[in-house]
Design a protein around this motif. Structure first.
Motif, PDB file in Angstrom:
ATOM      1  N   ALA A   1     -44.151  46.367  34.874  1.00  0.00           N
ATOM      2  CA  ALA A   1     -43.795  47.209  36.014  1.00  0.00           C
ATOM      3  C   ALA A   1     -44.446  46.666  37.270  1.00  0.00           C
ATOM      4  CB  ALA A   1     -44.217  48.657  35.787  1.00  0.00           C
ATOM      5  N   SER A   2     -43.679  46.650  38.346  1.00  0.00           N
ATOM      6  CA  SER A   2     -44.149  46.186  39.642  1.00  0.00           C
ATOM      7  C   SER A   2     -44.156  47.352  40.615  1.00  0.00           C
ATOM      8  CB  SER A   2     -43.221  45.074  40.160  1.00  0.00           C
ATOM      9  OG  SER A   2     -43.524  44.738  41.497  1.00  0.00           O
ATOM     10  N   GLU A   3     -45.283  47.531  41.289  1.00  0.00           N
ATOM     11  CA  GLU A   3     -45.406  48.612  42.268  1.00  0.00           C
ATOM     12  C   GLU A   3     -45.687  48.008  43.636  1.00  0.00           C
ATOM     13  OE1 GLU A   3     -47.602  52.963  42.755  1.00  0.00           O
ATOM     14  OE2 GLU A   3     -48.539  51.434  41.515  1.00  0.00           O
ATOM     15  N   LEU A   4     -45.096  48.580  44.681  1.00  0.00           N
ATOM     16  CA  LEU A   4     -45.218  48.031  46.018  1.00  0.00           C
ATOM     17  C   LEU A   4     -46.648  48.093  46.550  1.00  0.00           C
ATOM     18  CD1 LEU A   4     -42.747  46.839  47.469  1.00  0.00           C
ATOM     19  CD2 LEU A   4     -42.768  48.813  48.993  1.00  0.00           C
ATOM     20  N   SER A   5     -47.489  48.864  45.901  1.00  0.00           N
ATOM     21  CA  SER A   5     -48.903  48.931  46.277  1.00  0.00           C
ATOM     22  C   SER A   5     -49.687  47.740  45.746  1.00  0.00           C
ATOM     23  CB  SER A   5     -49.522  50.221  45.734  1.00  0.00           C
ATOM     24  OG  SER A   5     -49.434  50.243  44.320  1.00  0.00           O
ATOM     25  N   MET A   6     -48.984  46.770  45.171  1.00  0.00           N
ATOM     26  CA  MET A   6     -49.589  45.556  44.598  1.00  0.00           C
ATOM     27  C   MET A   6     -50.405  45.847  43.351  1.00  0.00           C
ATOM     28  SD  MET A   6     -48.584  42.889  46.299  1.00  0.00           S
ATOM     29  CE  MET A   6     -49.337  41.513  47.151  1.00  0.00           C
ATOM     30  N   HIS A   7     -50.001  46.880  42.618  1.00  0.00           N
ATOM     31  CA  HIS A   7     -50.471  47.096  41.255  1.00  0.00           C
ATOM     32  C   HIS A   7     -49.373  46.569  40.326  1.00  0.00           C
ATOM     33  CE1 HIS A   7     -52.916  50.339  43.236  1.00  0.00           C
ATOM     34  NE2 HIS A   7     -53.817  49.868  42.413  1.00  0.00           N
ATOM     35  N   PHE A   8     -49.764  45.801  39.326  1.00  0.00           N
ATOM     36  CA  PHE A   8     -48.803  45.237  38.378  1.00  0.00           C
ATOM     37  C   PHE A   8     -49.266  45.563  36.958  1.00  0.00           C
ATOM     38  CE2 PHE A   8     -48.835  42.518  42.197  1.00  0.00           C
ATOM     39  CZ  PHE A   8     -47.544  42.822  42.651  1.00  0.00           C
ATOM     40  N   TYR A   9     -48.343  46.098  36.159  1.00  0.00           N
ATOM     41  CA  TYR A   9     -48.680  46.701  34.875  1.00  0.00           C
ATOM     42  C   TYR A   9     -48.054  45.903  33.735  1.00  0.00           C
ATOM     43  CZ  TYR A   9     -49.442  50.620  38.103  1.00  0.00           C
ATOM     44  OH  TYR A   9     -49.846  51.402  39.166  1.00  0.00           O
ATOM     45  N   TYR A  10     -48.847  45.676  32.678  1.00  0.00           N
ATOM     46  CA  TYR A  10     -48.431  44.813  31.578  1.00  0.00           C
ATOM     47  C   TYR A  10     -48.420  45.580  30.259  1.00  0.00           C
ATOM     48  CZ  TYR A  10     -49.409  41.182  35.026  1.00  0.00           C
ATOM     49  OH  TYR A  10     -49.411  40.405  36.161  1.00  0.00           O
ATOM     50  N   ALA A  11     -47.258  45.608  29.615  1.00  0.00           N
ATOM     51  CA  ALA A  11     -47.172  46.265  28.306  1.00  0.00           C
ATOM     52  C   ALA A  11     -48.074  45.575  27.288  1.00  0.00           C
ATOM     53  CB  ALA A  11     -45.726  46.260  27.816  1.00  0.00           C
ATOM     54  N   ASP A  12     -48.261  44.273  27.438  1.00  0.00           N
ATOM     55  CA  ASP A  12     -49.129  43.526  26.519  1.00  0.00           C
ATOM     56  C   ASP A  12     -50.581  43.990  26.593  1.00  0.00           C
ATOM     57  OD1 ASP A  12     -47.143  41.911  25.442  1.00  0.00           O
ATOM     58  OD2 ASP A  12     -47.336  40.405  27.015  1.00  0.00           O
ATOM     59  N   LEU A  13     -50.926  44.692  27.667  1.00  0.00           N
ATOM     60  CA  LEU A  13     -52.284  45.218  27.833  1.00  0.00           C
ATOM     61  C   LEU A  13     -52.252  46.742  27.912  1.00  0.00           C
ATOM     62  CD1 LEU A  13     -53.707  42.615  30.370  1.00  0.00           C
ATOM     63  CD2 LEU A  13     -54.525  43.014  28.038  1.00  0.00           C
ATOM     64  N   SER A  14     -51.407  47.338  27.076  1.00  0.00           N
ATOM     65  CA  SER A  14     -51.299  48.812  26.990  1.00  0.00           C
ATOM     66  C   SER A  14     -50.897  49.436  28.312  1.00  0.00           C
ATOM     67  CB  SER A  14     -52.619  49.419  26.495  1.00  0.00           C
ATOM     68  OG  SER A  14     -52.953  48.935  25.223  1.00  0.00           O
ATOM     69  N   ASN A  15     -50.042  48.729  29.061  1.00  0.00           N
ATOM     70  CA  ASN A  15     -49.438  49.253  30.293  1.00  0.00           C
ATOM     71  C   ASN A  15     -50.421  49.426  31.442  1.00  0.00           C
ATOM     72  OD1 ASN A  15     -47.019  49.491  28.791  1.00  0.00           O
ATOM     73  ND2 ASN A  15     -47.605  51.535  28.104  1.00  0.00           N
ATOM     74  N   VAL A  16     -51.530  48.722  31.417  1.00  0.00           N
ATOM     75  CA  VAL A  16     -52.498  48.844  32.509  1.00  0.00           C
ATOM     76  C   VAL A  16     -52.441  47.616  33.414  1.00  0.00           C
ATOM     77  CG1 VAL A  16     -54.028  50.327  31.170  1.00  0.00           C
ATOM     78  CG2 VAL A  16     -54.416  47.855  31.184  1.00  0.00           C
ATOM     79  N   GLU A  17     -53.022  47.743  34.611  1.00  0.00           N
ATOM     80  CA  GLU A  17     -53.075  46.653  35.572  1.00  0.00           C
ATOM     81  C   GLU A  17     -54.112  45.621  35.133  1.00  0.00           C
ATOM     82  OE1 GLU A  17     -53.612  50.479  38.135  1.00  0.00           O
ATOM     83  OE2 GLU A  17     -54.026  49.856  36.066  1.00  0.00           O
ATOM     84  N   ASN A  18     -53.865  44.368  35.517  1.00  0.00           N
ATOM     85  CA  ASN A  18     -54.884  43.345  35.287  1.00  0.00           C
ATOM     86  C   ASN A  18     -54.713  42.227  36.298  1.00  0.00           C
ATOM     87  OD1 ASN A  18     -56.280  40.918  34.043  1.00  0.00           O
ATOM     88  ND2 ASN A  18     -56.894  42.562  32.646  1.00  0.00           N
ATOM     89  N   THR A  19     -55.588  42.195  37.290  1.00  0.00           N
ATOM     90  CA  THR A  19     -55.486  41.209  38.360  1.00  0.00           C
ATOM     91  C   THR A  19     -55.859  39.804  37.887  1.00  0.00           C
ATOM     92  OG1 THR A  19     -57.683  41.982  39.053  1.00  0.00           O
ATOM     93  CG2 THR A  19     -55.793  42.821  40.262  1.00  0.00           C
ATOM     94  N   ASP A  20     -56.754  39.700  36.918  1.00  0.00           N
ATOM     95  CA  ASP A  20     -57.084  38.385  36.363  1.00  0.00           C
ATOM     96  C   ASP A  20     -55.849  37.750  35.731  1.00  0.00           C
ATOM     97  OD1 ASP A  20     -59.823  38.551  37.054  1.00  0.00           O
ATOM     98  OD2 ASP A  20     -60.236  39.716  35.270  1.00  0.00           O
ATOM     99  N   LEU A  21     -55.111  38.542  34.959  1.00  0.00           N
ATOM    100  CA  LEU A  21     -53.901  38.028  34.328  1.00  0.00           C
ATOM    101  C   LEU A  21     -52.840  37.703  35.382  1.00  0.00           C
ATOM    102  CD1 LEU A  21     -52.346  37.314  31.789  1.00  0.00           C
ATOM    103  CD2 LEU A  21     -51.686  39.717  31.561  1.00  0.00           C
ATOM    104  N   SER A  22     -52.744  38.525  36.417  1.00  0.00           N
ATOM    105  CA  SER A  22     -51.779  38.246  37.484  1.00  0.00           C
ATOM    106  C   SER A  22     -52.062  36.884  38.119  1.00  0.00           C
ATOM    107  CB  SER A  22     -51.833  39.342  38.553  1.00  0.00           C
ATOM    108  OG  SER A  22     -51.393  40.588  38.028  1.00  0.00           O
TER     109      SER A  22
END
Length: 455
Positions: A328-349
């Protein structure tokens, strides 16, 4: 000290340190969260609650009282200490004996603020619609009963687990040599990012890496482009391939290309989504309803199905879980990954951006400019006394649209432009996003809708 109700926001508890927050509030929040977990059968006898904090000056005392409150309810706590929100969320979702936790942070807010975030072991945030109001009621009633047996506190280090998990999604041997600039904003990026990047053939120049709760250099909020000026200058000065910025708790990013230009959020989200589709072919992807239509076009062309989402972390994580979306991509520059239980991770980004550029023979500036097909206004805020009246007026005026969507305010879609107007979840304003096929149409319609809202 009385507790103001307005500090209980849509997704967390957040307020001014002076006059709104206190150690007594922190203690009550610890106790209330424990009661909330028990009441909803989220916690078993042998499970523990995660505690983390950012670098704000009041965070150590607030964390101490949160832990004391949890312990007085008989709950054991694992303390991960100084933490970014992605690192904290990883702790909450990755270990079966951890049931979730409380993070002491005010995210991207200025130094005079602090707050409390709540995450469950499912990755879901505890927000206004998912239990935060129950916690609020418990805090205000303050009718807690001490447990016969106090809980314990254990200090833990989970970085190796975290690092191995993040690197499991990319082939770090294929990441090429790049020169990048990272602006940590004196926030929490130092907890993980330098140790991640040290294992890659990447030359990094850091700006404001040391955590400092006074934010002596600039506000740690990359959504405000004025906070990216130093990053832009440094990218141009040293000839870097790109610049990467993080907010105070390092769950939100900013991206600057090789020409010193700020890359808009929709383009960052679109590029990250393409990396996800390499592994999760033809999966469902989410973008928030303010995003450029370009995001949907590019993802669908690559085989994805795309749904729009409401704005806000709690809403997006819930929709991801229910719909089985991969990203999921949010315009607030939060990006969510199902591979990480749907949470944000800036390191992975950041790793995905490095991976993407390693595979392409293009500069970042060329990559995102070649994707531009529409003209977006960006988000514009209006202070309006009667928000419902304005929203209903817009519905009446633009009700002849080819399509109207009542999801998080109103979205109106016409042949050559669309716009969304919604009430903010965090501020007393209406927010407008408008996009058109040409720049002239965008400017014309933006003026028209803005004048109506302000009238």
């Amino acid at each position: 000290m009385s507790i103001p109700e307005h500090i209980f926001k849509s997704y967390d508890v957040r307020g001014l340190v002076e006059g709104e927050l206190s150690t007594d509030l922190a203690y009550r929040i610890g106790r209330a969260f424990a009661v909330f977990l028990r009441t909803n059968n989220f916690i078993k006898e042998d499970q523990k609650v995660v505690s983390g904090r950012d670098m704000r000056l009041t965070s150590p005392d607030f964390q101490k009282e949160v832990v004391r409150g949890l312990n007085d309810e008989g709950v054991d706590v694992v303390n991960i200490g100084l933490s970014s929100t992605p690192f904290f969320n990883f702790a909450c979702v990755s270990f079966p004996n951890y049931v979730g936790g409380i993070m002491i942070t005010a995210s991207h807010n200025p130094a005079e603020y602090n707050g409390f975030k709540f995450t469950l072991s499912s990755g879901l945030s505890v927000g206004k619609e998912s239990g935060l109001m129950d916690i609020k009621d418990l805090v205000f009633k303050n009718e807690f009963v001490d447990s016969r047996k106090k809980g314990d506190v254990e200090n833990i280090d989970i970085f190796e687990d975290y690092k191995n998990k993040v690197f499991s999604f990319v082939d770090k041997e294929k990441i090429k040599k790049f020169k990048i600039v990272v602006d940590a904003g004196n926030g929490m990026a130092k907890v993980t990012l330098p140790r991640i990047l040290s294992e890659l053939p990447v030359e990094v120049e850091y700006l404001y890496l040391e955590p400092d709760g006074t934010f002596p250099n600039h506000e740690a909020n990359p959504l405000k482009t004025e906070t990216l000026v130093d990053l832009q200058k440094k990218v141009l000065e040293i000839g870097a391939d790109f610049g990467f910025a993080l907010d105070g708790d390092a769950d939100r990013v900013g991206l600057v290309d090789d020409k010193g230009q700020v890359v808009p959020a929709s383009f960052v989200g679109a590029l990250l989504g393409l990396e996800i589709l390499k592994k999760h072919h033809k999966s469902l992807m989410l973008c928030d309803l303010r995003s450029s239509k370009m995001v949907q076009d590019i993802w669908k062309k690559s085989g994805a199905s795309v749904d729009l989402s409401m704005v806000g972390t709690a809403n997006i994580k819930k929709q991801m879980q229910e719909s089985k979306a991969s990203f999921a991509s949010e315009l607030s520059m939060h990006f969510y990954y199902a591979d990480l239980s749907n949470v944000e991770n800036t390191d992975l980004s950041l790793l995905y951006i490095l991976q993407m550029l390693s595979e392409r023979a293009e500069k970042l500036s060329d990559v995102w400019h070649n994707m531009q097909t529409y003209y977006h206004s960006g988000e514009i805020n209006f202070e309006v006394k009667d928000k419902e009246k304005v929203l209903n007026g817009l519905k009446e005026k633009y009700g002849n649209a080819e399509k109207m969507l009542e999801l998080d305010g109103f979205s109106f879609y016409f042949s050559d432009f669309w716009f969304n107007v919604r009430q903010s979840n965090t501020e007393p304003v209406l927010r407008l996003n408008l996009e058109a096929d040409t720049e002239d149409i965008m400017k014309e319609k933006l003026l028209e809708v803005s004048e109506f809202i302000q009238s």
